[in-house]
Design a protein around this motif. Structure first.
Motif, mmCIF file in Angstrom:
data_model
loop_
_atom_site.group_PDB
_atom_site.id
_atom_site.type_symbol
_atom_site.label_atom_id
_atom_site.label_comp_id
_atom_site.label_asym_id
_atom_site.label_seq_id
_atom_site.Cartn_x
_atom_site.Cartn_y
_atom_site.Cartn_z
ATOM 1 N N LEU A 119 0.850 -1.186 0.000
ATOM 2 C CA LEU A 119 0.000 0.000 0.000
ATOM 3 C C LEU A 119 0.884 1.234 0.000
ATOM 4 O O LEU A 119 1.734 1.391 0.874
ATOM 5 C CB LEU A 119 -0.897 0.013 1.237
ATOM 6 N N VAL A 120 0.677 2.102 -0.991
ATOM 7 C CA VAL A 120 1.445 3.338 -1.085
ATOM 8 C C VAL A 120 0.467 4.474 -1.334
ATOM 9 O O VAL A 120 -0.296 4.445 -2.304
ATOM 10 C CB VAL A 120 2.482 3.300 -2.236
ATOM 11 N N ASP A 121 0.480 5.450 -0.468
ATOM 12 C CA ASP A 121 -0.340 6.640 -0.636
ATOM 13 C C ASP A 121 0.298 7.757 0.161
ATOM 14 O O ASP A 121 0.907 7.501 1.206
ATOM 15 C CB ASP A 121 -1.775 6.405 -0.165
ATOM 16 N N ASP A 122 0.142 8.977 -0.313
ATOM 17 C CA ASP A 122 0.759 10.086 0.413
ATOM 18 C C ASP A 122 -0.020 10.449 1.670
ATOM 19 O O ASP A 122 0.452 11.215 2.497
ATOM 20 C CB ASP A 122 0.944 11.309 -0.493
ATOM 21 N N GLN A 123 -1.192 9.868 1.837
ATOM 22 C CA GLN A 123 -1.973 10.113 3.050
ATOM 23 C C GLN A 123 -2.033 8.832 3.880
ATOM 24 O O GLN A 123 -2.659 7.844 3.490
ATOM 25 C CB GLN A 123 -3.387 10.572 2.686
ATOM 26 N N ALA A 124 -1.390 8.872 5.013
ATOM 27 C CA ALA A 124 -1.310 7.688 5.876
ATOM 28 C C ALA A 124 -2.699 7.204 6.312
ATOM 29 O O ALA A 124 -2.912 5.998 6.469
ATOM 30 C CB ALA A 124 -0.446 7.994 7.096
ATOM 31 N N LEU A 125 -3.640 8.119 6.460
ATOM 32 C CA LEU A 125 -4.995 7.732 6.858
ATOM 33 C C LEU A 125 -5.629 6.796 5.820
ATOM 34 O O LEU A 125 -6.284 5.814 6.179
ATOM 35 C CB LEU A 125 -5.868 8.974 7.064
ATOM 36 N N LEU A 126 -5.409 7.082 4.553
ATOM 37 C CA LEU A 126 -5.966 6.214 3.506
ATOM 38 C C LEU A 126 -5.338 4.831 3.539
ATOM 39 O O LEU A 126 -6.012 3.823 3.310
ATOM 40 C CB LEU A 126 -5.787 6.853 2.136
ATOM 41 N N ILE A 127 -4.064 4.766 3.835
ATOM 42 C CA ILE A 127 -3.402 3.464 3.979
ATOM 43 C C ILE A 127 -4.042 2.688 5.129
ATOM 44 O O ILE A 127 -4.349 1.506 5.002
ATOM 45 C CB ILE A 127 -1.888 3.634 4.205
ATOM 46 N N ASP A 128 -4.269 3.367 6.247
ATOM 47 C CA ASP A 128 -4.878 2.706 7.408
ATOM 48 C C ASP A 128 -6.280 2.191 7.095
ATOM 49 O O ASP A 128 -6.642 1.074 7.472
ATOM 50 C CB ASP A 128 -4.927 3.663 8.601
ATOM 51 N N VAL A 129 -7.069 3.000 6.402
ATOM 52 C CA VAL A 129 -8.448 2.603 6.066
ATOM 53 C C VAL A 129 -8.437 1.409 5.115
ATOM 54 O O VAL A 129 -9.168 0.433 5.313
ATOM 55 C CB VAL A 129 -9.224 3.789 5.457
ATOM 56 N N LEU A 130 -7.600 1.482 4.088
ATOM 57 C CA LEU A 130 -7.529 0.384 3.128
ATOM 58 C C LEU A 130 -7.015 -0.893 3.781
ATOM 59 O O LEU A 130 -7.549 -1.984 3.563
ATOM 60 C CB LEU A 130 -6.643 0.768 1.947
ATOM 61 N N GLN A 131 -6.013 -0.772 4.632
ATOM 62 C CA GLN A 131 -5.491 -1.948 5.305
ATOM 63 C C GLN A 131 -6.555 -2.563 6.220
ATOM 64 O O GLN A 131 -6.716 -3.789 6.242
ATOM 65 C CB GLN A 131 -4.239 -1.604 6.115
ATOM 66 N N ALA A 132 -7.287 -1.740 6.935
ATOM 67 C CA ALA A 132 -8.352 -2.263 7.809
ATOM 68 C C ALA A 132 -9.419 -2.979 6.989
ATOM 69 O O ALA A 132 -9.916 -4.049 7.386
ATOM 70 C CB ALA A 132 -8.971 -1.128 8.618
ATOM 71 N N THR A 133 -9.760 -2.418 5.839
ATOM 72 C CA THR A 133 -10.753 -3.048 4.970
ATOM 73 C C THR A 133 -10.261 -4.391 4.461
ATOM 74 O O THR A 133 -11.004 -5.383 4.459
ATOM 75 C CB THR A 133 -11.080 -2.118 3.781
ATOM 76 N N LEU A 134 -9.014 -4.448 4.046
ATOM 77 C CA LEU A 134 -8.453 -5.706 3.558
ATOM 78 C C LEU A 134 -8.308 -6.729 4.679
ATOM 79 O O LEU A 134 -8.502 -7.932 4.461
ATOM 80 C CB LEU A 134 -7.106 -5.454 2.876
ATOM 81 N N GLU A 135 -7.979 -6.284 5.879
ATOM 82 C CA GLU A 135 -7.890 -7.202 7.018
ATOM 83 C C GLU A 135 -9.245 -7.834 7.305
ATOM 84 O O GLU A 135 -9.323 -9.014 7.653
ATOM 85 C CB GLU A 135 -7.356 -6.474 8.254
ATOM 86 N N GLU A 136 -10.317 -7.067 7.155
ATOM 87 C CA GLU A 136 -11.664 -7.617 7.350
ATOM 88 C C GLU A 136 -11.965 -8.719 6.339
ATOM 89 O O GLU A 136 -12.762 -9.615 6.618
ATOM 90 C CB GLU A 136 -12.712 -6.514 7.217
ATOM 91 N N GLN A 137 -11.325 -8.659 5.179
ATOM 92 C CA GLN A 137 -11.519 -9.665 4.143
ATOM 93 C C GLN A 137 -10.549 -10.844 4.282
ATOM 94 O O GLN A 137 -10.555 -11.751 3.463
ATOM 95 C CB GLN A 137 -11.364 -9.025 2.762
ATOM 96 N N GLY A 138 -9.687 -10.801 5.294
ATOM 97 C CA GLY A 138 -8.804 -11.930 5.570
ATOM 98 C C GLY A 138 -7.361 -11.754 5.158
ATOM 99 O O GLY A 138 -6.554 -12.661 5.343
ATOM 100 N N TYR A 139 -7.009 -10.614 4.590
ATOM 101 C CA TYR A 139 -5.610 -10.372 4.222
ATOM 102 C C TYR A 139 -4.842 -9.962 5.468
ATOM 103 O O TYR A 139 -5.372 -9.273 6.333
ATOM 104 C CB TYR A 139 -5.517 -9.279 3.149
ATOM 105 N N CYS A 140 -3.579 -10.390 5.569
ATOM 106 C CA CYS A 140 -2.852 -10.093 6.797
ATOM 107 C C CYS A 140 -1.396 -9.677 6.588
ATOM 108 O O CYS A 140 -0.737 -9.286 7.535
ATOM 109 C CB CYS A 140 -2.927 -11.274 7.756
ATOM 110 N N ASN A 141 -0.881 -9.756 5.382
ATOM 111 C CA ASN A 141 0.517 -9.413 5.118
ATOM 112 C C ASN A 141 0.590 -8.104 4.340
ATOM 113 O O ASN A 141 0.210 -8.052 3.171
ATOM 114 C CB ASN A 141 1.196 -10.526 4.315
ATOM 115 N N PHE A 142 1.093 -7.064 4.984
ATOM 116 C CA PHE A 142 1.126 -5.742 4.376
ATOM 117 C C PHE A 142 2.516 -5.123 4.458
ATOM 118 O O PHE A 142 3.239 -5.321 5.428
ATOM 119 C CB PHE A 142 0.143 -4.797 5.081
ATOM 120 N N VAL A 143 2.830 -4.373 3.425
ATOM 121 C CA VAL A 143 3.978 -3.487 3.404
ATOM 122 C C VAL A 143 3.400 -2.159 2.965
ATOM 123 O O VAL A 143 2.698 -2.081 1.961
ATOM 124 C CB VAL A 143 5.047 -3.973 2.396
ATOM 125 N N SER A 144 3.661 -1.103 3.732
ATOM 126 C CA SER A 144 3.059 0.171 3.374
ATOM 127 C C SER A 144 4.014 1.328 3.638
ATOM 128 O O SER A 144 4.921 1.233 4.460
ATOM 129 C CB SER A 144 1.767 0.389 4.152
#
Length: 86
Positions: free
Chosen positions: A49-74
């Motif tokens: 996950l790459v975005d200039d706004q850390a909040l968007l990274i957090d929101v997207l990561q939380a959404t993906l975690e709800e879907q079962g994804y767990c390995n992130f580099v951001s």
């Protein structure tokens, strides 16, 4: 393989048991993994996950975690993105 449209000279080996193409298409689909298997195998992948706004990274990561994804580099620094790929 001959084209199915307008062709009347199909051999039995190129068509389904009833002489049409539906069984051939279904046989090919049977060889593919189903959507659930594909999604399950992707859940182990590393998601970058790459975005200039850390909040968007957090929101997207939380959404993906709800879907079962767990390995992130951001990162929110685009200059760090390329080295993170390695």
């Amino acid at each position: 393989m001959r084209a199915a449209i307008g062709s009347t000279s199909q051999s039995p080996s190129e068509t389904g048991a009833n002489g049409d193409w539906s069984c051939v298409a279904n046989d090919a689909a049977d060889d593919l993994p189903d959507e659930t298997q594909v999604l399950e195998s992707l859940r182990d992948a590393v998601v970058m996950l790459v975005d200039d706004q850390a909040l968007l990274i957090d929101v997207l990561q939380a959404t993906l975690e709800e879907q079962g994804y767990c390995n992130f580099v951001s990162t929110s620094d685009p200059l760090e993105a390329i080295p993170l790929l390695r």
